[in-house]
Motif scaffolding. Sequence first.
Motif, PDB file in Angstrom:
ATOM      1  N   GLY A   1      36.956  54.865  42.268  1.00  0.00           N
ATOM      2  CA  GLY A   1      36.530  53.788  41.375  1.00  0.00           C
ATOM      3  C   GLY A   1      36.508  52.401  41.973  1.00  0.00           C
ATOM      4  O   GLY A   1      35.982  51.473  41.378  1.00  0.00           O
ATOM      5  N   ASN A   2      37.099  52.238  43.132  1.00  0.00           N
ATOM      6  CA  ASN A   2      37.178  50.960  43.837  1.00  0.00           C
ATOM      7  C   ASN A   2      37.971  49.911  43.062  1.00  0.00           C
ATOM      8  O   ASN A   2      37.651  48.726  43.080  1.00  0.00           O
ATOM      9  N   ILE A   3      39.046  50.360  42.377  1.00  0.00           N
ATOM     10  CA  ILE A   3      39.913  49.386  41.706  1.00  0.00           C
ATOM     11  C   ILE A   3      41.388  49.554  42.077  1.00  0.00           C
ATOM     12  O   ILE A   3      42.222  48.798  41.601  1.00  0.00           O
ATOM     13  N   CYS A   4      41.706  50.530  42.924  1.00  0.00           N
ATOM     14  CA  CYS A   4      43.117  50.665  43.313  1.00  0.00           C
ATOM     15  C   CYS A   4      43.257  50.998  44.799  1.00  0.00           C
ATOM     16  O   CYS A   4      43.644  50.153  45.580  1.00  0.00           O
ATOM     17  N   ARG A   5      42.957  52.217  45.199  1.00  0.00           N
ATOM     18  CA  ARG A   5      43.228  52.636  46.580  1.00  0.00           C
ATOM     19  C   ARG A   5      42.406  51.886  47.626  1.00  0.00           C
ATOM     20  O   ARG A   5      42.972  51.331  48.580  1.00  0.00           O
TER      21      ARG A   5
ATOM     22  N   ALA B   1      34.511  50.076  48.575  1.00  0.00           N
ATOM     23  CA  ALA B   1      33.551  50.536  47.580  1.00  0.00           C
ATOM     24  C   ALA B   1      34.053  51.825  46.956  1.00  0.00           C
ATOM     25  O   ALA B   1      34.951  52.479  47.486  1.00  0.00           O
ATOM     26  N   GLY B   2      33.440  52.196  45.842  1.00  0.00           N
ATOM     27  CA  GLY B   2      33.803  53.426  45.160  1.00  0.00           C
ATOM     28  C   GLY B   2      32.656  54.416  45.158  1.00  0.00           C
ATOM     29  O   GLY B   2      31.489  54.038  45.293  1.00  0.00           O
TER      30      GLY B   2
ATOM     31  N   GLY C   1      31.900  45.521  39.384  1.00  0.00           N
ATOM     32  CA  GLY C   1      32.174  44.112  39.145  1.00  0.00           C
ATOM     33  C   GLY C   1      33.573  43.785  38.672  1.00  0.00           C
ATOM     34  O   GLY C   1      33.925  42.615  38.552  1.00  0.00           O
ATOM     35  N   HIS C   2      34.389  44.796  38.417  1.00  0.00           N
ATOM     36  CA  HIS C   2      35.755  44.558  37.932  1.00  0.00           C
ATOM     37  C   HIS C   2      36.692  44.237  39.096  1.00  0.00           C
ATOM     38  O   HIS C   2      36.517  44.739  40.206  1.00  0.00           O
TER      39      HIS C   2
ATOM     40  N   LYS D   1      29.818  50.093  44.096  1.00  0.00           N
ATOM     41  CA  LYS D   1      29.583  51.488  44.436  1.00  0.00           C
ATOM     42  C   LYS D   1      29.041  51.578  45.855  1.00  0.00           C
ATOM     43  O   LYS D   1      28.270  50.725  46.293  1.00  0.00           O
ATOM     44  N   VAL D   2      29.442  52.620  46.547  1.00  0.00           N
ATOM     45  CA  VAL D   2      28.902  52.882  47.887  1.00  0.00           C
ATOM     46  C   VAL D   2      27.393  53.023  47.766  1.00  0.00           C
ATOM     47  O   VAL D   2      26.888  53.664  46.844  1.00  0.00           O
ATOM     48  N   SER D   3      26.693  52.425  48.697  1.00  0.00           N
ATOM     49  CA  SER D   3      25.233  52.546  48.706  1.00  0.00           C
ATOM     50  C   SER D   3      24.778  53.320  49.940  1.00  0.00           C
ATOM     51  O   SER D   3      25.513  53.441  50.918  1.00  0.00           O
ATOM     52  N   ARG D   4      23.582  53.808  49.888  1.00  0.00           N
ATOM     53  CA  ARG D   4      23.000  54.524  51.027  1.00  0.00           C
ATOM     54  C   ARG D   4      22.995  53.636  52.278  1.00  0.00           C
ATOM     55  O   ARG D   4      23.243  54.092  53.381  1.00  0.00           O
ATOM     56  N   ASP D   5      22.732  52.344  52.082  1.00  0.00           N
ATOM     57  CA  ASP D   5      22.693  51.392  53.200  1.00  0.00           C
ATOM     58  C   ASP D   5      24.036  51.259  53.916  1.00  0.00           C
ATOM     59  O   ASP D   5      24.084  50.938  55.101  1.00  0.00           O
TER      60      ASP D   5
END
Length: 87
Positions: free
Chosen positions: A10-14, A40-41, A48-49, A73-77
């Motif tokens: 989720g990209n809000i903790c680890r 990123a998650g 955005g959080h 979020k992880v993107s392809r780029d």
Amino acid sequence: MYKILFVCMGNICRSPSAEGFFRHHLSRSAAASLVETDSAGTHSYHLGHPPDTRAIAEADSFGVDISQLRARKVSRDDFGEFDLILG
């Protein structure tokens, strides 16, 4: 420049914690100007959080400020832009 991406669900903790601690220790290194980091998650639940308040508090107890980070979020780029993607 060497680019490292830290990834969790989720990209809000680890992953923001890993990024924050890595940056904190990197800032004390001669290599600080040679490395760029981000996190990123794999899911878009929290786009955005800021990091979870518990993660912010725990990092702060070690003198690491992650409060300014925001979930994305992880993107392809990312797979072409970063040299190393840690999860």
